[in-house]
Design an enzyme around this catalytic site. Structure first.
Site, PDB file in Angstrom:
ATOM      1  N   LYS A  45       0.968  -1.151  -0.104  1.00  0.00           N
ATOM      2  CA  LYS A  45       0.134  -0.148   0.132  1.00  0.00           C
ATOM      3  C   LYS A  45       0.933   1.290   0.029  1.00  0.00           C
ATOM      4  CE  LYS A  45      -4.452   1.162   0.372  1.00  0.00           C
ATOM      5  NZ  LYS A  45      -5.536   0.052  -0.035  1.00  0.00           N
TER       6      LYS A  45
ATOM      7  N   ASP B 227      -6.915   4.318  -4.538  1.00  0.00           N
ATOM      8  CA  ASP B 227      -7.310   4.277  -3.179  1.00  0.00           C
ATOM      9  C   ASP B 227      -8.142   5.650  -3.139  1.00  0.00           C
ATOM     10  OD1 ASP B 227      -7.690   2.183  -0.769  1.00  0.00           O
ATOM     11  OD2 ASP B 227      -7.539   4.083   0.002  1.00  0.00           O
TER      12      ASP B 227
HETATM   13  N1  GLU Z   1      -7.303   0.255  -2.863  1.00  0.00           N
HETATM   14  C1  GLU Z   1      -8.015  -0.873  -3.034  1.00  0.00           C
HETATM   15  C2  GLU Z   1      -8.201  -1.759  -2.029  1.00  0.00           C
HETATM   16  O1  GLU Z   1      -8.097  -1.269  -0.878  1.00  0.00           O
HETATM   17  C3  GLU Z   1      -7.681  -1.422  -4.440  1.00  0.00           C
HETATM   18  C4  GLU Z   1      -6.144  -1.787  -4.513  1.00  0.00           C
HETATM   19  C5  GLU Z   1      -5.556  -2.591  -6.078  1.00  0.00           C
HETATM   20  O2  GLU Z   1      -6.472  -2.519  -6.934  1.00  0.00           O
HETATM   21  O3  GLU Z   1      -4.497  -2.743  -6.274  1.00  0.00           O
HETATM   22  O4  GLU Z   1      -8.180  -2.845  -2.084  1.00  0.00           O
END
Ligand code: GLU
Length: 447
Positions: free
Chosen positions: A128, A168
């Site tokens: 992340k 996100d």
């Molecule tokens: N931000 C999204 C999550 O919390 C998607 C992450 C992604 O597609 O890599 O899962």
């Protein structure tokens, strides 16, 4: 040492080594609690520092992001990328641009992402990233310059086989465009698989925009079905009004539910006759305005600036805004008002107290790492399309997403049952997500 003492010792050490990161502590505490149940059966999962290694990111990057606003003033933000675990595949997870972002928030999100990504059944590790940059009120050019500066550092750490960021909170299609453009320029190659959530003309996937919200609706539908019910005739509250909320609202209403409320960070909107999704999309996605603009234009919609969205009686609650938006008191009001299902579109929107109330009051609860996995799952489908230089139809991709979500629910349900906690989908999600990663880590040695 007894299992309880062993796990408590690991947690105490983690608190010491990660001081001042309450959200990270909260996410780890919930998982460790479930892991005690696994360790009672299979003590070897505590061998070789496996749990300690799982709680320690493989790599944590923090970098300066300087940028110039439209008046020529220089601003300095902080960028983060936490590459948490790559046992199952390249690090995968979104980027969050929000003033609340700090290392602890990114670590909690990265930690959750490991188990979520594992539950999808697809070959993706957990990571992340993000920044404390606040996109609110910034011009398009300011957003572009910020994204370019952010990627100027990040680009050397990511790649199709290394780490694949996406969106996100605060990072949508526009930001992914600017980030991809800068990556392409610096890397001097058109590497589609380096980011997901791309535009359709340059390697994006159909359904990715809708995927987290649709996936949440499919997961919740399966949970309802498991308990002999459906969305038909149900009153549903969806907090938030961003990408996850909008497409959850759309799909829930298609599946027969009535969404009676949604919100933004300043107010919540009550709409007992359901949501006009096209109007909401226009307000939020096209005009980028607050939910008050929706109320001005839709008859019967009422704006509330006081009280909580969770005070409104409903059958199903879908928190889709942000972490810790639903606490124990809110959960008690939901239960008193007859709500019997909660599923999380946001990451960790329920506090630990709220989850305790769900358990005590018999509310069926789908935790975020299972219920909102549709976004990242469809990102993995985007990666598959990029790798094969192919693009799939909307219906085919949507069907793959639906199957994945049904599978995730079934895995949570069967794992909870196998470990003696039938109906507890928190325990089911944590244990099923953990075992796959843990087996991979054990097979790959002490690294
Ligand atoms: N931000 C999204 C999550 O919390 C998607 C992450 C992604 O597609 O890599 O899962």
């Amino acid at each position: 040492m007894a299992i309880d003492d062993k796990v408590s010792a690991i947690y105490d050490e983690l608190l010491k080594r990660n001081a001042g990161e309450p959200e990270f502590h909260q996410a780890v505490a919930e998982v460790l609690d479930s892991l005690k149940i696994v360790l009672e059966k299979d003590e070897h999962y505590a061998d070789d520092g496996l749990i300690q290694r799982l709680c320690e990111p493989e790599r944590q990057l923090i970098f300066r992001v300087p940028w110039t606003d439209d008046e020529g003033n220089v601003h300095v933000n902080r960028g983060f990328r936490v590459q948490f675990n790559s046992a199952l595949g390249p690090y995968k997870g979104g980027l969050r641009f929000h003033p609340s972002v700090n290392l602890g928030i990114i670590k909690f999100l990265g930690f959750e992402q490991i188990f979520k990504n594992s539950l999808t059944g697809l070959p993706i590790g957990g990571g992340k990233g993000g920044s404390d940059f606040d996109p609110k009120g910034k011009s398009d050019r300011e957003i572009m310059r910020f994204c370019q500066s952010f990627m100027t550092e990040l680009y050397r750490h990511i790649g199709e086989y290394r780490d694949v960021p996406a969106g996100d909170i605060g990072v949508g299609g526009r930001e992914i465009g600017y980030l991809f453009g800068q990556y392409r320029r610096l890397a001097n190659q058109h590497e589609s698989g380096v980011l997901t959530g791309k535009g359709l003309a340059w390697g994006g996937s159909l359904v990715r925009t809708e995927a987290t919200g649709y996936g949440l609706a499919y997961f919740t539908q399966e949970m309802l079905k498991h308990h002999g019910e459906s969305f038909e005739g149900k009153k549903v509250i969806v907090s938030g009004s961003g990408n996850v909320a909008i497409y959850a609202i759309q799909k829930v209403q298609e599946l027969g539910g009535t969404v009676i409320a949604f919100s933004d960070s300043g107010a919540w909107v009550e709409c007992q006759d359901g949501v006009d999704v096209e109007k909401l999309r226009d307000v939020k996605e096209v005009r980028r305005e607050r939910v008050s603009a929706y109320v001005d234009e839709v008859e019967g919609a009422v704006l509330h600036e006081e009280g909580s969205i969770w005070d409104l009686p409903c059958d199903v609650a879908l928190p889709c805004a942000t972490q810790n938006e639903l606490n124990g008191d809110h959960a008690r009001v939901l239960a008193d008002n007859g709500c019997s299902y909660v599923a999380e579109g946001a990451n960790m929107p329920s506090t630990a107290d709220a989850i305790e109330v769900y358990r005590e009051r018999g509310i069926h609860f789908g935790p975020g790492k299972a219920a909102n996995a549709g976004g990242v799952a469809t990102s993995a489908l985007e990666m598959q399309q990029n790798a094969s230089r192919d693009s799939w139809t909307f219906d085919y991709t949507d069907e793959r997403l639906r199957e994945i979500m049904i599978n995730i629910f079934k895995t949570c349900a069967s794992t909870a049952k196998e470990y003696g906690h039938e109906g507890d989908y928190v325990i089911g999600a944590n244990i099923a997500g953990f075992k796959k990663v843990a087996d991979a880590m054990l097979a790959q040695g002490i690294i």
